[in-house]
Design a protein around this motif. Structure first.
Motif, short mmCIF file in Angstrom:
data_model
loop_
_atom_site.label_atom_id
_atom_site.label_comp_id
_atom_site.label_asym_id
_atom_site.label_seq_id
_atom_site.Cartn_x
_atom_site.Cartn_y
_atom_site.Cartn_z
N TYR A 129 10.17 -7.66 -1.21
CA TYR A 129 10.18 -6.35 -0.53
C TYR A 129 11.09 -5.37 -1.28
CZ TYR A 129 10.81 -2.97 3.30
OH TYR A 129 10.86 -1.83 4.07
N ASP A 130 12.30 -5.81 -1.61
CA ASP A 130 13.26 -4.94 -2.30
C ASP A 130 12.75 -4.55 -3.68
OD1 ASP A 130 14.91 -5.18 -0.10
OD2 ASP A 130 16.21 -6.70 -1.01
N TYR A 131 12.15 -5.51 -4.38
CA TYR A 131 11.62 -5.23 -5.71
C TYR A 131 10.51 -4.17 -5.64
CZ TYR A 131 8.67 -5.69 -9.81
OH TYR A 131 7.89 -5.40 -10.90
N PHE A 132 9.58 -4.34 -4.72
CA PHE A 132 8.47 -3.40 -4.57
C PHE A 132 8.99 -1.99 -4.31
CE2 PHE A 132 5.44 -1.05 -1.98
CZ PHE A 132 4.26 -1.18 -2.70
N HIS A 133 9.95 -1.88 -3.42
CA HIS A 133 10.47 -0.55 -3.08
C HIS A 133 11.27 0.07 -4.23
CE1 HIS A 133 9.19 0.17 1.04
NE2 HIS A 133 9.18 -1.14 1.17
N ASP A 134 11.88 -0.76 -5.04
CA ASP A 134 12.55 -0.24 -6.24
C ASP A 134 11.53 0.35 -7.21
OD1 ASP A 134 14.90 -0.02 -8.13
OD2 ASP A 134 13.61 -1.36 -9.29
N VAL A 135 10.38 -0.32 -7.34
CA VAL A 135 9.34 0.17 -8.26
C VAL A 135 8.74 1.48 -7.76
CG1 VAL A 135 7.07 -0.30 -9.24
CG2 VAL A 135 8.78 -2.12 -9.15
N ILE A 136 8.37 1.54 -6.46
CA ILE A 136 7.72 2.77 -5.98
C ILE A 136 8.70 3.94 -5.93
CG2 ILE A 136 5.92 1.53 -4.72
CD1 ILE A 136 7.39 2.14 -2.13
N LYS A 137 9.99 3.63 -5.88
CA LYS A 137 11.00 4.71 -5.92
C LYS A 137 10.91 5.45 -7.26
CE LYS A 137 14.95 3.27 -4.57
NZ LYS A 137 16.26 2.55 -4.63
N HIS A 138 10.51 4.73 -8.32
CA HIS A 138 10.44 5.33 -9.65
C HIS A 138 9.06 5.85 -10.01
CE1 HIS A 138 14.13 2.86 -9.98
NE2 HIS A 138 14.53 3.82 -10.77
N ILE A 139 8.00 5.19 -9.52
CA ILE A 139 6.66 5.61 -9.96
C ILE A 139 5.81 6.19 -8.84
CG2 ILE A 139 6.66 3.89 -11.80
CD1 ILE A 139 4.71 2.24 -10.17
N GLY A 140 6.29 6.14 -7.61
CA GLY A 140 5.51 6.71 -6.51
C GLY A 140 4.43 5.75 -6.02
N LEU A 141 3.39 6.31 -5.45
CA LEU A 141 2.34 5.55 -4.80
C LEU A 141 1.64 4.58 -5.75
CD1 LEU A 141 0.68 5.21 -2.15
CD2 LEU A 141 -0.89 6.92 -3.07
N ILE A 142 1.41 3.36 -5.28
CA ILE A 142 0.67 2.36 -6.04
C ILE A 142 -0.73 2.25 -5.45
CG2 ILE A 142 0.50 -0.12 -6.49
CD1 ILE A 142 3.53 -0.16 -6.75
N SER A 143 -1.74 2.27 -6.31
CA SER A 143 -3.12 2.29 -5.83
C SER A 143 -3.86 0.98 -6.08
CB SER A 143 -3.89 3.44 -6.49
OG SER A 143 -3.86 3.33 -7.90
N ASN A 144 -3.13 -0.08 -6.46
CA ASN A 144 -3.75 -1.38 -6.72
C ASN A 144 -3.90 -2.13 -5.40
OD1 ASN A 144 -3.55 -4.40 -7.23
ND2 ASN A 144 -3.87 -3.66 -9.31
N ALA A 145 -5.13 -2.43 -5.00
CA ALA A 145 -5.39 -3.05 -3.69
C ALA A 145 -4.77 -4.43 -3.58
CB ALA A 145 -6.89 -3.13 -3.45
N THR A 146 -4.76 -5.20 -4.67
CA THR A 146 -4.18 -6.55 -4.62
C THR A 146 -2.68 -6.49 -4.38
OG1 THR A 146 -5.88 -7.30 -6.18
CG2 THR A 146 -3.99 -8.73 -5.86
N VAL A 147 -2.02 -5.57 -5.07
CA VAL A 147 -0.57 -5.40 -4.88
C VAL A 147 -0.27 -4.93 -3.46
CG1 VAL A 147 1.44 -4.03 -5.56
CG2 VAL A 147 -0.09 -4.95 -7.31
N LEU A 148 -1.05 -3.98 -2.96
CA LEU A 148 -0.83 -3.45 -1.61
C LEU A 148 -1.06 -4.53 -0.55
CD1 LEU A 148 -2.57 0.01 -2.11
CD2 LEU A 148 -0.12 -0.35 -1.71
N THR A 149 -2.06 -5.37 -0.76
CA THR A 149 -2.32 -6.47 0.17
C THR A 149 -1.16 -7.45 0.19
OG1 THR A 149 -4.71 -6.28 -0.16
CG2 THR A 149 -3.91 -8.36 0.74
#
Length: 201
Positions: A129-149
């Motif tokens: 969870y922390d890793y994911f939020h660190d990434v989106i803090k820098h690149i914004g919205l992620i549109s990969n369905a597998t990652v989002l799932t």
């Protein structure tokens, strides 16, 4: 087409083989068997794999070559795919991959689904969870369905059901023009429905 190779590994005084198909430094497949070429238990698979990856020279591989090994450390058959076989090794190499000086955010996106999934399977949902939020803090919205799932499932692990639903809906919108959803996403929706009591599902 690559070349099939067999490497003998001694684990707990027993002989095992890592059979892998490699083209130059790119892995095309990988399996671990015992002396009679039968499949092995999860504990043996993970132990043998850990010894094997320590023999690989990742320092002299490029990002795509490292990625090919990460993708092939997890067994492909349906039964083993649900287990934690290969997860510890995947996490170890993912974290090596992420720490490379030339690792970009685009590179991170290539391994994010595998990394999140393996962290969850070994009980590290908060780290995922922390890793994911660190990434989106820098690149914004992620549109990969597998990652989002995978992130929706991570939120369920942490009882963050409203956030889980947000990511599940985003994954649904990314798939097939919003029509239908994969088995993995359906399982996440079912989990949110059963565990959360949310009425808007």
């Amino acid at each position: 087409r690559g070349s099939y190779m067999k490497q003998e590994i001694i684990y707990n005084d027993e002989k095992y083989y890592v059979i892998f198909n490699v083209k130059n430094k790119t892995a095309l497949s990988l399996s671990i068997v015992d002396e009679t070429f039968l499949s092995v238990t999860e504990e043996i698979y993970n132990g043998v794999l850990n010894i094997f990856i320590n023999k690989l020279d990742f320092d002299n591989m490029n990002g795509d070559e490292i990625l090919s090994w990460i993708k092939n450390m997890k067994p492909k058959n349906e039964e083993d795919r649900k287990s934690s076989k290969g997860c510890a090794a995947c996490i170890k190499i993912c974290e090596y991959y992420l720490k490379r000086d030339n690792c970009t955010r685009a590179d991170e996106l290539k391994i994010m689904a595998i990394y999140l999934s393996c962290l969850r399977k070994l009980g590290f949902s908060q780290k995922a969870y922390d890793y994911f939020h660190d990434v989106i803090k820098h690149i914004g919205l992620i549109s990969n369905a597998t990652v989002l799932t995978s992130m929706a499932a991570t939120c369920c692990d942490l009882n963050k059901y409203e956030e889980a639903l947000k990511y599940a809906n985003a994954a649904y919108a990314q798939q097939s023009g919003g029509v239908g959803y994969t088995n993995e996403l359906a399982l996440v929706y079912n989990r949110i429905r059963k565990e959360s009591g949310l009425s808007q599902i």
